[in-house]
Scaffold this motif. Structure first.
Motif, PDB file in Angstrom:
ATOM      1  N   VAL A 373      11.491 -61.310 -55.852  1.00 25.60           N
ATOM      2  CA  VAL A 373      11.337 -61.342 -54.397  1.00 25.60           C
ATOM      3  C   VAL A 373      10.234 -60.382 -53.963  1.00 25.60           C
ATOM      4  CG1 VAL A 373      12.464 -60.828 -52.194  1.00 25.60           C
ATOM      5  CG2 VAL A 373      13.715 -62.049 -53.990  1.00 25.60           C
ATOM      6  N   SER A 374      10.209 -59.207 -54.562  1.00 34.23           N
ATOM      7  CA  SER A 374       9.256 -58.185 -54.145  1.00 34.23           C
ATOM      8  C   SER A 374       7.819 -58.536 -54.499  1.00 34.23           C
ATOM      9  CB  SER A 374       9.624 -56.845 -54.796  1.00 34.23           C
ATOM     10  OG  SER A 374      10.923 -56.454 -54.428  1.00 34.23           O
ATOM     11  N   VAL A 375       7.614 -59.000 -55.731  1.00 31.54           N
ATOM     12  CA  VAL A 375       6.245 -59.246 -56.174  1.00 31.54           C
ATOM     13  C   VAL A 375       5.625 -60.433 -55.450  1.00 31.54           C
ATOM     14  CG1 VAL A 375       6.657 -60.874 -58.068  1.00 31.54           C
ATOM     15  CG2 VAL A 375       4.815 -59.204 -58.254  1.00 31.54           C
ATOM     16  N   ALA A 376       6.467 -61.328 -54.920  1.00 30.63           N
ATOM     17  CA  ALA A 376       5.938 -62.487 -54.200  1.00 30.63           C
ATOM     18  C   ALA A 376       5.137 -62.062 -52.978  1.00 30.63           C
ATOM     19  CB  ALA A 376       7.086 -63.408 -53.788  1.00 30.63           C
ATOM     20  N   GLY A 377       5.453 -60.891 -52.423  1.00 33.34           N
ATOM     21  CA  GLY A 377       4.740 -60.457 -51.233  1.00 33.34           C
ATOM     22  C   GLY A 377       3.339 -59.949 -51.495  1.00 33.34           C
ATOM     23  N   THR A 378       3.062 -59.520 -52.736  1.00 33.79           N
ATOM     24  CA  THR A 378       1.767 -58.898 -53.012  1.00 33.79           C
ATOM     25  C   THR A 378       0.595 -59.874 -52.875  1.00 33.79           C
ATOM     26  OG1 THR A 378       2.880 -57.346 -54.492  1.00 33.79           O
ATOM     27  CG2 THR A 378       0.489 -57.496 -54.669  1.00 33.79           C
ATOM     28  N   PRO A 379       0.614 -61.049 -53.535  1.00 32.24           N
ATOM     29  CA  PRO A 379      -0.513 -61.974 -53.333  1.00 32.24           C
ATOM     30  C   PRO A 379      -0.618 -62.479 -51.900  1.00 32.24           C
ATOM     31  CG  PRO A 379       1.228 -63.001 -54.650  1.00 32.24           C
ATOM     32  CD  PRO A 379       1.569 -61.555 -54.532  1.00 32.24           C
ATOM     33  N   LEU A 380       0.532 -62.638 -51.228  1.00 36.54           N
ATOM     34  CA  LEU A 380       0.494 -63.037 -49.818  1.00 36.54           C
ATOM     35  C   LEU A 380      -0.207 -61.971 -48.991  1.00 36.54           C
ATOM     36  CD1 LEU A 380       1.310 -64.786 -47.397  1.00 36.54           C
ATOM     37  CD2 LEU A 380       3.536 -63.615 -47.403  1.00 36.54           C
ATOM     38  N   GLY A 381       0.115 -60.712 -49.263  1.00 36.15           N
ATOM     39  CA  GLY A 381      -0.534 -59.631 -48.544  1.00 36.15           C
ATOM     40  C   GLY A 381      -2.020 -59.559 -48.811  1.00 36.15           C
ATOM     41  N   ALA A 382      -2.418 -59.835 -50.061  1.00 30.49           N
ATOM     42  CA  ALA A 382      -3.846 -59.827 -50.394  1.00 30.49           C
ATOM     43  C   ALA A 382      -4.613 -60.848 -49.558  1.00 30.49           C
ATOM     44  CB  ALA A 382      -4.031 -60.107 -51.882  1.00 30.49           C
ATOM     45  N   LEU A 383      -4.035 -62.032 -49.394  1.00 31.76           N
ATOM     46  CA  LEU A 383      -4.675 -63.066 -48.570  1.00 31.76           C
ATOM     47  C   LEU A 383      -4.735 -62.635 -47.107  1.00 31.76           C
ATOM     48  CD1 LEU A 383      -3.047 -66.285 -50.107  1.00 31.76           C
ATOM     49  CD2 LEU A 383      -5.377 -65.448 -50.450  1.00 31.76           C
ATOM     50  N   LEU A 384      -3.631 -62.053 -46.613  1.00 28.94           N
ATOM     51  CA  LEU A 384      -3.609 -61.589 -45.228  1.00 28.94           C
ATOM     52  C   LEU A 384      -4.636 -60.490 -44.998  1.00 28.94           C
ATOM     53  CD1 LEU A 384       0.208 -61.453 -44.404  1.00 28.94           C
ATOM     54  CD2 LEU A 384      -1.504 -62.979 -43.399  1.00 28.94           C
ATOM     55  N   GLY A 385      -4.735 -59.568 -45.968  1.00 28.21           N
ATOM     56  CA  GLY A 385      -5.684 -58.477 -45.833  1.00 28.21           C
ATOM     57  C   GLY A 385      -7.112 -58.970 -45.714  1.00 28.21           C
ATOM     58  N   GLY A 386      -7.487 -59.910 -46.573  1.00 29.70           N
ATOM     59  CA  GLY A 386      -8.825 -60.468 -46.511  1.00 29.70           C
ATOM     60  C   GLY A 386      -9.087 -61.192 -45.203  1.00 29.70           C
ATOM     61  N   ALA A 387      -8.067 -61.907 -44.719  1.00 24.73           N
ATOM     62  CA  ALA A 387      -8.232 -62.670 -43.478  1.00 24.73           C
ATOM     63  C   ALA A 387      -8.407 -61.746 -42.271  1.00 24.73           C
ATOM     64  CB  ALA A 387      -7.023 -63.584 -43.267  1.00 24.73           C
ATOM     65  N   VAL A 388      -7.558 -60.727 -42.165  1.00 24.86           N
ATOM     66  CA  VAL A 388      -7.655 -59.851 -40.987  1.00 24.86           C
ATOM     67  C   VAL A 388      -8.913 -58.992 -41.041  1.00 24.86           C
ATOM     68  CG1 VAL A 388      -5.151 -59.783 -40.663  1.00 24.86           C
ATOM     69  CG2 VAL A 388      -6.253 -57.997 -41.994  1.00 24.86           C
ATOM     70  N   ALA A 389      -9.360 -58.632 -42.246  1.00 26.21           N
ATOM     71  CA  ALA A 389     -10.597 -57.864 -42.359  1.00 26.21           C
ATOM     72  C   ALA A 389     -11.775 -58.669 -41.840  1.00 26.21           C
ATOM     73  CB  ALA A 389     -10.834 -57.438 -43.803  1.00 26.21           C
ATOM     74  N   GLY A 390     -11.769 -59.983 -42.147  1.00 24.61           N
ATOM     75  CA  GLY A 390     -12.846 -60.839 -41.671  1.00 24.61           C
ATOM     76  C   GLY A 390     -12.796 -61.074 -40.166  1.00 24.61           C
ATOM     77  N   LEU A 391     -11.586 -61.117 -39.618  1.00 25.71           N
ATOM     78  CA  LEU A 391     -11.433 -61.413 -38.194  1.00 25.71           C
ATOM     79  C   LEU A 391     -11.537 -60.177 -37.307  1.00 25.71           C
ATOM     80  CD1 LEU A 391      -8.468 -63.982 -38.311  1.00 25.71           C
ATOM     81  CD2 LEU A 391     -10.859 -64.476 -37.748  1.00 25.71           C
ATOM     82  N   TYR A 392     -10.964 -59.060 -37.772  1.00 23.41           N
ATOM     83  CA  TYR A 392     -10.823 -57.906 -36.892  1.00 23.41           C
ATOM     84  C   TYR A 392     -11.530 -56.644 -37.390  1.00 23.41           C
ATOM     85  CZ  TYR A 392      -7.171 -60.926 -35.076  1.00 23.41           C
ATOM     86  OH  TYR A 392      -6.476 -61.992 -34.572  1.00 23.41           O
ATOM     87  N   GLY A 393     -12.245 -56.741 -38.487  1.00 22.14           N
ATOM     88  CA  GLY A 393     -13.020 -55.590 -38.931  1.00 22.14           C
ATOM     89  C   GLY A 393     -12.398 -54.860 -40.103  1.00 22.14           C
ATOM     90  N   PRO A 394     -13.148 -53.955 -40.736  1.00 22.00           N
ATOM     91  CA  PRO A 394     -12.731 -53.337 -42.002  1.00 22.00           C
ATOM     92  C   PRO A 394     -11.554 -52.367 -41.905  1.00 22.00           C
ATOM     93  CG  PRO A 394     -14.778 -52.362 -41.212  1.00 22.00           C
ATOM     94  CD  PRO A 394     -14.502 -53.534 -40.332  1.00 22.00           C
ATOM     95  N   ARG A 395     -11.229 -51.883 -40.711  1.00 24.88           N
ATOM     96  CA  ARG A 395     -10.087 -50.965 -40.632  1.00 24.88           C
ATOM     97  C   ARG A 395      -8.763 -51.694 -40.455  1.00 24.88           C
ATOM     98  NH1 ARG A 395      -9.548 -47.998 -34.790  1.00 24.88           N
ATOM     99  NH2 ARG A 395      -9.624 -49.821 -33.443  1.00 24.88           N
ATOM    100  N   SER A 396      -8.810 -52.975 -40.122  1.00 28.43           N
ATOM    101  CA  SER A 396      -7.595 -53.715 -39.781  1.00 28.43           C
ATOM    102  C   SER A 396      -6.586 -53.835 -40.926  1.00 28.43           C
ATOM    103  CB  SER A 396      -7.958 -55.108 -39.240  1.00 28.43           C
ATOM    104  OG  SER A 396      -8.725 -55.833 -40.181  1.00 28.43           O
ATOM    105  N   PRO A 397      -7.006 -53.955 -42.221  1.00 29.39           N
ATOM    106  CA  PRO A 397      -5.985 -54.027 -43.271  1.00 29.39           C
ATOM    107  C   PRO A 397      -5.087 -52.795 -43.338  1.00 29.39           C
ATOM    108  CG  PRO A 397      -8.085 -54.813 -44.112  1.00 29.39           C
ATOM    109  CD  PRO A 397      -8.349 -54.223 -42.766  1.00 29.39           C
TER     110      PRO A 397
END
Length: 446
Positions: A373-397
């Motif tokens: 259950v725990s490790v499933a969140g890590t790749p999801l978070g990686a995708l979210l981090g890349g997406a928000v960095a592109g949308l809202y800037g480098p400090r957003s992750p």
């Protein structure tokens, strides 16, 4: 990532095993061998973890293919993690661990030969990463079940703290800095050294003298699927473990977002160069080591394991807000040092509580469900981090990670209202005594 925990050192009975476990922490013994195996193993992980991405970069210019090498280190946990836990509860954990390490050593030796002969391809890297992690699903779950055999319940927190600290020193401060030098001497050397660490760790684990496996023989007609379902049900029914698992899952989504984009945060937001990036990550490592050395005192100061988890989670949230708010590389190094300190305290408590609250014969399955259950969140978070960095800037992750870690801390509040004895299956709080990471630790820990 991490690689490789467990019931009574030698002998003929529970009390004798417990006495050996107490002595092991002081004099060496079985715990010393496990700790040595953990440190050697993490050293090898650091060598391979540095060399493999660099090798992938020389083989392909595709960011997608390079990222798939890392992804293959997570996918097997989602596919086989639960199965590995069920198998670990049915077998002699010590034998399973050394056998798996011998096999992984052979795989790494073969890969080192392929690199030396210039016969390596990106496909081989993907296959190697997938195979090593698939074997790790059995190793880590068996290790979780083995540490409580070697160390008595009241010493599990201290044992976990020492193991994790040794691993952090061996990997981050010895293996990591040494990797570039070995690569310069020959591209195959880091992988050959990693193969040797697997064999050495296997020898240390094989030298343990444990009693008969704690797991009971499988009931006739009972399938692995039933065993897996039992582990999931037990995790769900235990409100403390359930809350911990939810907290870790939310935290790992945030950490996945931060780890995947840390170079963007440090270079893009803070404006730091390569030296600044190294300083920031070193600050995190120093914090982890100090956290391992001082975890017992920190938990005692918080007056229990539950409050310590909440305080550490709040501290992580605050420093990540600082990381995403103040544009100072020096401050960032301090922030991540504090983050690493809190992370180690949380890791020690999580590992100890899971071990102590798992019923006899079930630690492998429960830890497997927890990890999956725990490790499933890590790749999801990686995708979210890349997406928000592109949308809202480098400090957003960093700010996204802070929000998710805050939610993880909130998830713990309902069980914090319970008495301290709730935090330990033995009726004692882990904190008065105080992961494995290859020898035991899970990829779940933050």
């Amino acid at each position: 990532m991490a690689r490789r925990k467990a019931g009574a050192e030698a002998g003929t009975g529970t009390e004798r095993g417990r006495a050996a476990g107490v002595g092991a922490l002081v004099l060496g013994g079985g715990f010393g061998r496990l700790c040595g195996a953990a440190a050697v193993s993490r050293f090898g992980d650091a060598l391979r973890g540095t060399a493999l991405p660099l090798l992938a970069y020389t083989l392909t210019g595709s960011p997608l293919l390079i990222s798939l090498v890392t992804a293959c280190g997570f996918v097997p946990w989602l596919l086989f993690g639960l199965l590995g836990g069920a198998v670990a509860d049915r077998v002699d954990q010590r034998r399973a661990m050394w056998a798996v390490d011998v096999l992984r050593g052979l795989l790494m030796a073969g890969f080192a030969l392929a690199v030396a002969l210039d016969r390596v391809s990106i496909g081989l890297l993907l296959a190697l990463s997938f195979a090593l992690t698939t074997l790790q699903t059995l190793f880590d779950n068996a290790a979780t079940a083995l540490l409580p055999v070697v160390v008595p319940q009241e010493k599990l927190g201290l044992a976990n703290a020492r193991l994790m600290t040794c691993q952090e020193v061996a990997g981050r401060f010895i293996g990591g800095p040494l990797a570039p030098a070995l690569i310069a001497l020959g591209a195959a050397l880091p992988f050959l050294a990693d193969a040797a660490t697997y064999v050495l760790a296997a020898a240390l684990v094989a030298s343990l003298r444990t009693g008969p496996p704690a797991a009971r023989p499988a009931v006739a007609g009972r399938t692995l699927r039933h065993d897996i379902a039992d582990g999931i049900r037990q995790l769900w029914r235990d409100r403390v473990l359930r809350a911990l698992c939810l907290s870790v899952a939310l935290g790992n989504i945030g950490l996945g977002a931060l780890i995947a984009t840390l170079v963007v945060v440090v270079k893009g937001w803070l404006g730091a160069g390569d030296f600044g990036y190294a300083a920031v990550t070193t600050g995190y490592g120093i914090g982890m080591v100090l956290g391992g050395l001082l975890a017992r005192r920190a938990i005692a100061a918080a007056r229990g394991g539950g409050p310590a988890l909440l305080i550490a989670g709040v501290l992580q949230t605050v420093v990540l807000v600082g990381l995403g708010t103040l544009r100072s590389p020096a401050a960032a190094a301090v922030f991540l040092g504090l983050f690493g300190f809190a992370s180690m305290v949380i890791n020690v408590l999580e590992a100890t509580v899971v071990q102590q609250r798992s019923p006899a014969g079930m630690p492998g399955r429960i830890s497997a469900a927890f990890r999956t259950v725990s490790v499933a969140g890590t790749p999801l978070g990686a995708l979210l981090g890349g997406a928000v960095a592109g949308l809202y800037g480098p400090r957003s992750p960093a700010l996204l990670a802070a929000a998710l870690l805050a939610l993880g801390s909130v998830a713990l509040i309902p069980v914090l209202q319970a008495p301290d004895s709730t935090w330990s299956g033995s009726g004692q709080i882990p904190s008065p005594t105080l992961g494995f990471a290859r020898v035991g630790g899970a990829p779940t820990a933050r």
